[in-house]
Design an enzyme around this catalytic site. Structure first.
Site, PDB file in Angstrom:
ATOM      1  N   ASP A  47       0.843  -1.199   0.000  1.00  0.00           N
ATOM      2  CA  ASP A  47       0.000   0.000   0.000  1.00  0.00           C
ATOM      3  C   ASP A  47       0.874   1.245   0.000  1.00  0.00           C
ATOM      4  O   ASP A  47       1.841   1.339   0.760  1.00  0.00           O
ATOM      5  CB  ASP A  47      -0.910   0.024   1.230  1.00  0.00           C
ATOM      6  CG  ASP A  47      -1.662   1.342   1.344  1.00  0.00           C
ATOM      7  OD1 ASP A  47      -2.534   1.603   0.486  1.00  0.00           O
ATOM      8  OD2 ASP A  47      -1.361   2.129   2.263  1.00  0.00           O
ATOM      9  N   TYR A  52       3.407  10.214  -0.115  1.00  0.00           N
ATOM     10  CA  TYR A  52       4.320   9.714   0.911  1.00  0.00           C
ATOM     11  C   TYR A  52       5.747  10.175   0.636  1.00  0.00           C
ATOM     12  O   TYR A  52       6.326   9.839  -0.399  1.00  0.00           O
ATOM     13  CB  TYR A  52       4.252   8.197   1.006  1.00  0.00           C
ATOM     14  CG  TYR A  52       2.957   7.662   1.600  1.00  0.00           C
ATOM     15  CD1 TYR A  52       2.099   8.489   2.333  1.00  0.00           C
ATOM     16  CD2 TYR A  52       2.586   6.338   1.438  1.00  0.00           C
ATOM     17  CE1 TYR A  52       0.926   8.004   2.884  1.00  0.00           C
ATOM     18  CE2 TYR A  52       1.409   5.838   1.988  1.00  0.00           C
ATOM     19  CZ  TYR A  52       0.579   6.677   2.705  1.00  0.00           C
ATOM     20  OH  TYR A  52      -0.581   6.193   3.251  1.00  0.00           O
ATOM     21  N   LYS A  98      -2.893  21.085   0.969  1.00  0.00           N
ATOM     22  CA  LYS A  98      -3.518  22.407   0.940  1.00  0.00           C
ATOM     23  C   LYS A  98      -4.927  22.340   0.350  1.00  0.00           C
ATOM     24  O   LYS A  98      -5.692  23.283   0.459  1.00  0.00           O
ATOM     25  CB  LYS A  98      -2.663  23.410   0.185  1.00  0.00           C
ATOM     26  CG  LYS A  98      -2.410  23.127  -1.284  1.00  0.00           C
ATOM     27  CD  LYS A  98      -1.538  24.229  -1.876  1.00  0.00           C
ATOM     28  CE  LYS A  98      -1.248  23.996  -3.353  1.00  0.00           C
ATOM     29  NZ  LYS A  98      -0.395  25.080  -3.920  1.00  0.00           N
ATOM     30  N   SER A 159     -10.385   5.898   0.919  1.00  0.00           N
ATOM     31  CA  SER A 159      -9.702   5.923   2.213  1.00  0.00           C
ATOM     32  C   SER A 159     -10.383   6.949   3.106  1.00  0.00           C
ATOM     33  O   SER A 159     -10.606   8.091   2.698  1.00  0.00           O
ATOM     34  CB  SER A 159      -8.223   6.298   2.006  1.00  0.00           C
ATOM     35  OG  SER A 159      -7.543   6.411   3.234  1.00  0.00           O
ATOM     36  N   ASN A 160     -10.759   6.509   4.299  1.00  0.00           N
ATOM     37  CA  ASN A 160     -11.327   7.399   5.318  1.00  0.00           C
ATOM     38  C   ASN A 160     -12.681   8.002   4.917  1.00  0.00           C
ATOM     39  O   ASN A 160     -13.003   9.117   5.307  1.00  0.00           O
ATOM     40  CB  ASN A 160     -10.336   8.516   5.674  1.00  0.00           C
ATOM     41  CG  ASN A 160      -9.002   7.975   6.142  1.00  0.00           C
ATOM     42  OD1 ASN A 160      -8.914   7.374   7.204  1.00  0.00           O
ATOM     43  ND2 ASN A 160      -7.969   8.163   5.340  1.00  0.00           N
ATOM     44  N   GLN A 181     -10.039   2.423   3.587  1.00  0.00           N
ATOM     45  CA  GLN A 181      -8.996   2.440   4.611  1.00  0.00           C
ATOM     46  C   GLN A 181      -9.467   3.276   5.797  1.00  0.00           C
ATOM     47  O   GLN A 181      -9.853   4.434   5.635  1.00  0.00           O
ATOM     48  CB  GLN A 181      -7.692   3.026   4.059  1.00  0.00           C
ATOM     49  CG  GLN A 181      -6.983   2.136   3.081  1.00  0.00           C
ATOM     50  CD  GLN A 181      -5.585   2.617   2.749  1.00  0.00           C
ATOM     51  OE1 GLN A 181      -5.128   3.666   3.206  1.00  0.00           O
ATOM     52  NE2 GLN A 181      -4.882   1.857   1.930  1.00  0.00           N
ATOM     53  N   GLY A 281       2.977  -0.414   8.999  1.00  0.00           N
ATOM     54  CA  GLY A 281       3.721   0.765   8.578  1.00  0.00           C
ATOM     55  C   GLY A 281       5.203   0.696   8.886  1.00  0.00           C
ATOM     56  O   GLY A 281       5.965   1.570   8.479  1.00  0.00           O
ATOM     57  N   THR A 282       5.628  -0.349   9.593  1.00  0.00           N
ATOM     58  CA  THR A 282       7.029  -0.447   9.976  1.00  0.00           C
ATOM     59  C   THR A 282       7.912  -0.828   8.793  1.00  0.00           C
ATOM     60  O   THR A 282       7.482  -1.545   7.891  1.00  0.00           O
ATOM     61  CB  THR A 282       7.216  -1.480  11.098  1.00  0.00           C
ATOM     62  OG1 THR A 282       8.607  -1.537  11.474  1.00  0.00           O
ATOM     63  CG2 THR A 282       6.773  -2.873  10.662  1.00  0.00           C
TER      64      THR A 282
END
Length: 316
Positions: A47, A52, A98, A159-160, A181, A281-282
């Site tokens: 993912d 990122y 933004k 997502s969200n 997500q 996420g690691t």
């Protein structure tokens, strides 16, 4: 590694996925080590998002994939787009937006940029990265059709999104929205608490009311991000002295099942019948492996509730 049927289809992947948000700060050797550790642990899903580390995570991933002993077909690759970065407020791995932009051209350009940075020809899935209040569902539908017809994206999701946002978009697009997500962990379990406290004066608030139940009804795969966090990037509950009871319960179960506390936290998420997928996420190879091992642990119902209680949650 436990396998999931994604989005109610016959498309199967690992129940644990590797999120590469932090890969952009790694050198190539470290990135290769993370990818190979994930593969060795049975993880077959990646993912990402175009923002990122301002796109560097995808560049590092693409280079690491080429430098490793792995190839494109070893992973399902997913990314997200729709956030316009504010360069004046963003640096390293801390990125601020933004505005959101779900215009057709921006979404197409976003996918083109992702594919170029990763050095691949298509995405297995492309997700809209957080809901845009100015979204025009019909324009998004046009973008999805163009991306799918070109062979650049196979599947889509979000997502969200809350239930109404998800339903509004699903009514407009031809493709099934396969993913949503959402942040979810034993210490960030508002979606569960909201369902338990129906018709109660002490009902906890949640912005995701009914999303888990909706996902089960519609066969949507909820991808749980920050599975070891107790707030929005507030910190990890693993070994945090603010969570002594939770850590004691995780350790007890870790000893019983022969995995780490991280592994039990993963097993807790996967025990829910909503067919969730856990996003790690690691970038630490050891942490990737010991967390992924939790996918092969099936907690009893009482153990699931015991972890839920230990995290400070209750029953009405």
């Amino acid at each position: 590694m436990k396998q999931l049927r994604l989005g109610g289809t016959n498309w199967q992947s690992s129940a644990v996925a590797l999120g590469i948000m932090r890969m952009g700060v790694l050198d190539q050797t470290a990135a290769v080590n993370a990818l190979e550790a994930a593969h060795d642990a049975g993880i077959t899903y990646i993912d990402s998002a175009d923002i990122y580390v301002n796109g560097k995570s995808e560049e590092v991933f693409g280079n690491a994939l080429k430098a490793s002993g792995l190839n494109r077909d070893d992973f399902y690759i997913q990314s997200k787009g729709g956030i316009i970065v504010d360069p004046e407020r963003s640096h390293d791995d801390l990125v601020f937006g933004k505005r959101y932009d779900f215009s057709k051209q921006h979404l197409i350009d976003s996918v083109d940029g992702i594919l170029s940075r990763m050095g691949i020809d298509y995405l297995d899935a492309f997700l809209l990265h957080r809901p845009d209040p100015l979204m025009e569902p019909e324009e998004i539908a046009d973008a999805f059709n163009t991306l799918q017809a070109s062979g650049k994206v196979r599947h889509f999701g979000v997502s969200n999104f809350n239930v109404q946002q998800f339903e509004m978009l699903q009514e407009a697009v031809d493709q099934k929205l396969m993913f949503n997500q959402l942040q979810f962990s034993a210490a960030h379990a508002g979606m569960v608490a909201a369902g338990l406290h129906v018709n109660m004066d002490d009902k906890p608030t949640s912005n995701d009311l009914g999303m888990l139940e909706y996902a089960r009804r519609k066969h949507v795969t909820v991808q749980a991000w920050s599975p070891f966090q107790y707030g929005l990037f507030a910190g990890m509950f693993i070994n945090d002295p603010k969570y002594p009871e939770l850590n004691a319960e995780l350790q007890k179960l870790a000893d019983k099942y022969g995995v780490s506390k991280n592994g039990i936290a993963v097993a807790w998420i996967l025990r829910h019948p909503a067919n969730l997928q856990v996003l790690l996420g690691t970038m630490n190879p050891d942490h990737i492996k010991d967390s992924a091992a939790g996918a092969d642990v099936t907690l009893t119902k009482q153990e699931w509730y015991d972890v839920y209680f230990a995290a400070g949650n209750d029953l009405p």
